[in-house]
Design an enzyme around this catalytic site. Structure first.
Site, PDB file in Angstrom:
ATOM      1  N   GLU A   1       0.856  -1.194   0.000  1.00  0.00           N
ATOM      2  CA  GLU A   1       0.000   0.000   0.000  1.00  0.00           C
ATOM      3  C   GLU A   1       0.887   1.237   0.000  1.00  0.00           C
ATOM      4  O   GLU A   1       2.006   1.208   0.529  1.00  0.00           O
ATOM      5  CB  GLU A   1      -0.887  -0.033   1.258  1.00  0.00           C
ATOM      6  CG  GLU A   1      -1.767   1.200   1.409  1.00  0.00           C
ATOM      7  CD  GLU A   1      -2.846   1.054   2.496  1.00  0.00           C
ATOM      8  OE1 GLU A   1      -2.881  -0.006   3.157  1.00  0.00           O
ATOM      9  OE2 GLU A   1      -3.645   1.993   2.659  1.00  0.00           O
TER      10      GLU A   1
ATOM     11  N   GLN B   1       1.372  -6.568   5.526  1.00  0.00           N
ATOM     12  CA  GLN B   1       1.728  -6.257   4.157  1.00  0.00           C
ATOM     13  C   GLN B   1       3.075  -6.904   3.872  1.00  0.00           C
ATOM     14  O   GLN B   1       3.450  -7.815   4.582  1.00  0.00           O
ATOM     15  CB  GLN B   1       1.718  -4.748   3.948  1.00  0.00           C
ATOM     16  CG  GLN B   1       0.322  -4.151   4.231  1.00  0.00           C
ATOM     17  CD  GLN B   1       0.160  -2.698   3.782  1.00  0.00           C
ATOM     18  OE1 GLN B   1       0.996  -2.095   3.131  1.00  0.00           O
ATOM     19  NE2 GLN B   1      -0.961  -2.113   4.193  1.00  0.00           N
TER      20      GLN B   1
ATOM     21  N   TYR C   1      -7.055  -8.825  11.553  1.00  0.00           N
ATOM     22  CA  TYR C   1      -5.739  -8.675  12.189  1.00  0.00           C
ATOM     23  C   TYR C   1      -5.830  -9.182  13.623  1.00  0.00           C
ATOM     24  O   TYR C   1      -6.880  -9.098  14.251  1.00  0.00           O
ATOM     25  CB  TYR C   1      -5.321  -7.201  12.188  1.00  0.00           C
ATOM     26  CG  TYR C   1      -5.018  -6.678  10.803  1.00  0.00           C
ATOM     27  CD1 TYR C   1      -3.791  -6.916  10.206  1.00  0.00           C
ATOM     28  CD2 TYR C   1      -5.973  -5.955  10.092  1.00  0.00           C
ATOM     29  CE1 TYR C   1      -3.517  -6.437   8.930  1.00  0.00           C
ATOM     30  CE2 TYR C   1      -5.711  -5.476   8.815  1.00  0.00           C
ATOM     31  CZ  TYR C   1      -4.472  -5.721   8.234  1.00  0.00           C
ATOM     32  OH  TYR C   1      -4.198  -5.245   6.974  1.00  0.00           O
TER      33      TYR C   1
ATOM     34  N   GLU D   1      -6.562  -9.319   3.524  1.00  0.00           N
ATOM     35  CA  GLU D   1      -5.722  -8.685   4.548  1.00  0.00           C
ATOM     36  C   GLU D   1      -5.756  -9.566   5.783  1.00  0.00           C
ATOM     37  O   GLU D   1      -6.825  -9.765   6.376  1.00  0.00           O
ATOM     38  CB  GLU D   1      -6.214  -7.278   4.912  1.00  0.00           C
ATOM     39  CG  GLU D   1      -5.893  -6.228   3.878  1.00  0.00           C
ATOM     40  CD  GLU D   1      -6.191  -4.800   4.343  1.00  0.00           C
ATOM     41  OE1 GLU D   1      -5.992  -4.493   5.529  1.00  0.00           O
ATOM     42  OE2 GLU D   1      -6.638  -4.009   3.501  1.00  0.00           O
TER      43      GLU D   1
ATOM     44  N   ASN E   1     -12.114  -0.685  -0.803  1.00  0.00           N
ATOM     45  CA  ASN E   1     -11.463  -1.268   0.379  1.00  0.00           C
ATOM     46  C   ASN E   1     -12.220  -0.906   1.643  1.00  0.00           C
ATOM     47  O   ASN E   1     -12.524   0.272   1.876  1.00  0.00           O
ATOM     48  CB  ASN E   1     -10.035  -0.705   0.503  1.00  0.00           C
ATOM     49  CG  ASN E   1      -9.338  -1.174   1.767  1.00  0.00           C
ATOM     50  OD1 ASN E   1      -8.986  -2.344   1.886  1.00  0.00           O
ATOM     51  ND2 ASN E   1      -9.150  -0.278   2.720  1.00  0.00           N
ATOM     52  N   GLU E   2     -12.540  -1.905   2.441  1.00  0.00           N
ATOM     53  CA  GLU E   2     -13.133  -1.711   3.782  1.00  0.00           C
ATOM     54  C   GLU E   2     -14.148  -0.581   3.798  1.00  0.00           C
ATOM     55  O   GLU E   2     -14.060   0.332   4.641  1.00  0.00           O
ATOM     56  CB  GLU E   2     -12.019  -1.466   4.812  1.00  0.00           C
ATOM     57  CG  GLU E   2     -11.120  -2.660   4.985  1.00  0.00           C
ATOM     58  CD  GLU E   2     -10.152  -2.557   6.177  1.00  0.00           C
ATOM     59  OE1 GLU E   2     -10.026  -1.474   6.766  1.00  0.00           O
ATOM     60  OE2 GLU E   2      -9.520  -3.585   6.489  1.00  0.00           O
TER      61      GLU E   2
ATOM     62  N   ASN F   1      -6.619   1.532   2.836  1.00  0.00           N
ATOM     63  CA  ASN F   1      -7.317   2.797   3.050  1.00  0.00           C
ATOM     64  C   ASN F   1      -6.884   3.853   2.040  1.00  0.00           C
ATOM     65  O   ASN F   1      -7.665   4.725   1.667  1.00  0.00           O
ATOM     66  CB  ASN F   1      -7.043   3.302   4.471  1.00  0.00           C
ATOM     67  CG  ASN F   1      -7.561   2.339   5.527  1.00  0.00           C
ATOM     68  OD1 ASN F   1      -8.427   1.523   5.261  1.00  0.00           O
ATOM     69  ND2 ASN F   1      -7.041   2.436   6.738  1.00  0.00           N
TER      70      ASN F   1
HETATM   71  O1  AHR Z   1      -3.032  -2.856   6.177  1.00  0.00           O
HETATM   72  C1  AHR Z   1      -3.231  -1.662   6.873  1.00  0.00           C
HETATM   73  C2  AHR Z   1      -4.658  -1.164   6.782  1.00  0.00           C
HETATM   74  O2  AHR Z   1      -5.506  -2.037   7.443  1.00  0.00           O
HETATM   75  C3  AHR Z   1      -5.250  -1.076   5.401  1.00  0.00           C
HETATM   76  O3  AHR Z   1      -4.950   0.126   4.766  1.00  0.00           O
HETATM   77  C4  AHR Z   1      -6.718  -1.158   5.665  1.00  0.00           C
HETATM   78  O4  AHR Z   1      -7.417  -1.728   4.614  1.00  0.00           O
HETATM   79  C5  AHR Z   1      -6.813  -1.953   6.951  1.00  0.00           C
HETATM   80  O5  AHR Z   1      -7.616  -1.340   7.886  1.00  0.00           O
END
Ligand code: AHR
Length: 493
Positions: free
Chosen positions: A26, A348, A243, A291, A171-172, A71
């Protein structure tokens, strides 16, 4: 402790899609600038890409890399990153309060991807932008026509189309933090119409719609159903993001993270099938876990960053041994559901919550999480066989019924190797394992790689890069999984 791993070669779960070993770059922190790109670095190539980073990415055999966000994409104007560099605008980047120089854009990234032996999973902006811009970008990247955006690419020096096959519809978009976040209905309509236009430009592309940005979102479930109902005919995958962290220092609970991931995957698959049934359709919408990782170490230090810097050090989690064990177990889970999880992106790749770390202007090192990823990526391709583990379970924190041992077996494409990945989550006891392989004669255990250590908080650094490394152990006698260990057993067939 004793446990049994039962592998049934007569019962296949499915073929592993190599895109399960994908990752993510990103425009965030030092992922691009100081990460993959640093023209003044001593290893930089003719386009300014860091050669040391390129080498490590090649080594990881990452088949696909999601780009440019995250993001970031929700406020991105892709044209800013095309054409002559001296004309590219420097802009405020609102997702991460940074300054984006646009020195790297889609033109450069597609070339980086080629050199890194990987493909691009391209995301379109469905925050500040919409269907027309997304269609324009598909034309720019994939069309051979003599029309405005394809001609623009050619004029920028790229006669041949980039040929991106896999695209994310934003995205999200459920996250309040997202630039121009949407309600489920708003997003579903926008994604549907965008998907139609993008596929009109290039019918060969595959599309991923945004699912919830985590299973803890209050709208999780309603969001998926709304998006699936509206977009069903036009999409191929729905995304999952998750995450994990250990902010309360409860290692027993943290090591059980994959139980949470597993529940999340099962729920989303059920919803895909529920909507298919509702629509009386045979179509299977599959899952893109685009992700996933451990992310929590850098949260406090990131709050101290001054805004509007170029490539500030953001999300630079320093990973320890227990993080690597969690990453290894999350990969076991992704493999177990390979019949429906077709894409996975470790978020990432470089510097930003990443397996690969660099010093801007300096060296490079592998974080602990690099190793389970590397070994699974290299040995986890082929066909997943049904793998049942018989072992004790425990409860920790909010997670119940965590099996001490989890495992998955993968038969290689050429049928000559069986890789068994296994985690022992116990903090106290090693596990004596009986491995029963049904349906394969004469499987010979030839190597056992173990990733463990006494100190779960041990880390690798630039000055001490080999502090936490997997090692080979003897294959004579009973297989024993050390306490708090991730393991890879290789059988020759
Ligand atoms: O990977 C970091 C961030 O985590 C990304 O930009 C977003 O999609 C997620 O909230």
């Amino acid at each position: 402790m004793k446990a049994k791993i039962e592998v049934n070669a007569k019962k296949e779960v499915g073929k592993v899609d190599k895109r399960l070993f994908g990752s993510f770059i990103e425009h965030l922190g030092r992922a691009v600038y100081g990460g993959i790109y640093e023209p003044t670095h001593e290893t930089a190539d003719d386009m300014g890409f860091r050669g040391d980073v390129m080498k490590m990415v090649q080594e990881m055999e990452v088949p696909i890399v999601r780009y440019p966000g995250g993001n970031f994409v929700s406020g991105y104007q892709w044209e800013d990153g095309t054409g002559p560099k001296e004309k590219r605008p420097k802009k405020l980047e609102l997702a991460w309060n940074s300054v984006e120089t646009n020195e790297v854009g889609v033109d450069e990234f597609q070339e980086w991807a080629k050199r890194a032996n990987t493909e691009v999973m391209m995301a379109v902006n469905l925050g500040t932008r919409g269907p027309q811009d997304a269609a324009n970008l598909v034309e720019y990247c994939n069309s051979t026509t003599d029309t405005y955006y394809a001609a623009m690419r050619k004029a920028n020096g790229f006669e041949e189309p980039f040929g991106f096959k896999l695209w994310c519809l934003g995205n999200e978009m459920d996250g309040p933090w997202q630039i121009c976040a949407k309600t489920a209905n708003e997003y579903a309509r926008l994604a549907c119409e965008t998907a139609k236009m993008m596929k009109l430009v290039d019918p060969s592309i595959e599309l991923v719609a945004c699912g919830s940005s985590s299973p803890t979102m209050p709208t999780f479930g309603d969001w998926e159903r709304t998006v699936l109902r509206e977009c069903f005919e036009h999409i191929d995958y729905i995304s999952l993001h998750n995450y994990f962290g250990n902010p309360n220092d409860n290692s027993a609970e943290f090591l059980g993270s994959s139980v949470v991931m597993e529940g999340f995957i099962k729920s989303v698959i059920a919803m895909c099938d529920e909507i298919a049934a509702e629509k009386k359709s045979e179509k299977k919408i599959n899952v893109s876990f685009d992700e996933w990782n451990v992310w929590f170490h850098s949260s406090e230090q990131d709050k101290k960053q001054e805004p509007w810097q170029i490539a500030p050090p953001l999300l630079e989690d320093v990973y320890n041994l227990e993080d690597a064990l969690v990453v290894g177990s999350l990969m076991i889970t992704l493999l177990k559901y390979c019949d429906r999880v077709k894409i996975g992106c470790l978020a990432q790749l470089v510097n930003v919550i990443a397996p690969i770390m660099t010093k801007t202007g300096g060296g490079i090192w592998a974080q602990t999480i690099y190793y389970p990823f590397l070994l699974t990526s290299k040995n986890g391709r082929g066909t997943v066989l049904t793998t049942n583990v018989v072992c004790d379970k425990y409860d920790a924190g909010d997670i119940k019924e965590i099996p001490y041992v989890d495992s998955v077996a993968v038969m290689s494409e050429d049928g000559k190797q069986l890789s068994v990945f296994a985690i022992n989550r116990s903090l106290e006891n090693s596990a004596e394992i009986e491995i029963a392989i049904d349906g394969i004669e004469n499987a010979k255990l030839v190597s056992h790689t173990v990733f463990t250590g006494d100190d779960l908080k041990a880390i690798n650094t630039l000055d001490n890069p080999n502090e936490v490394m997997p090692k080979e152990v003897s294959v004579d006698g009973t297989v024993v999984l050390a306490k708090q260990s991730w393991n890879m057993l290789i059988y020759q067939l």
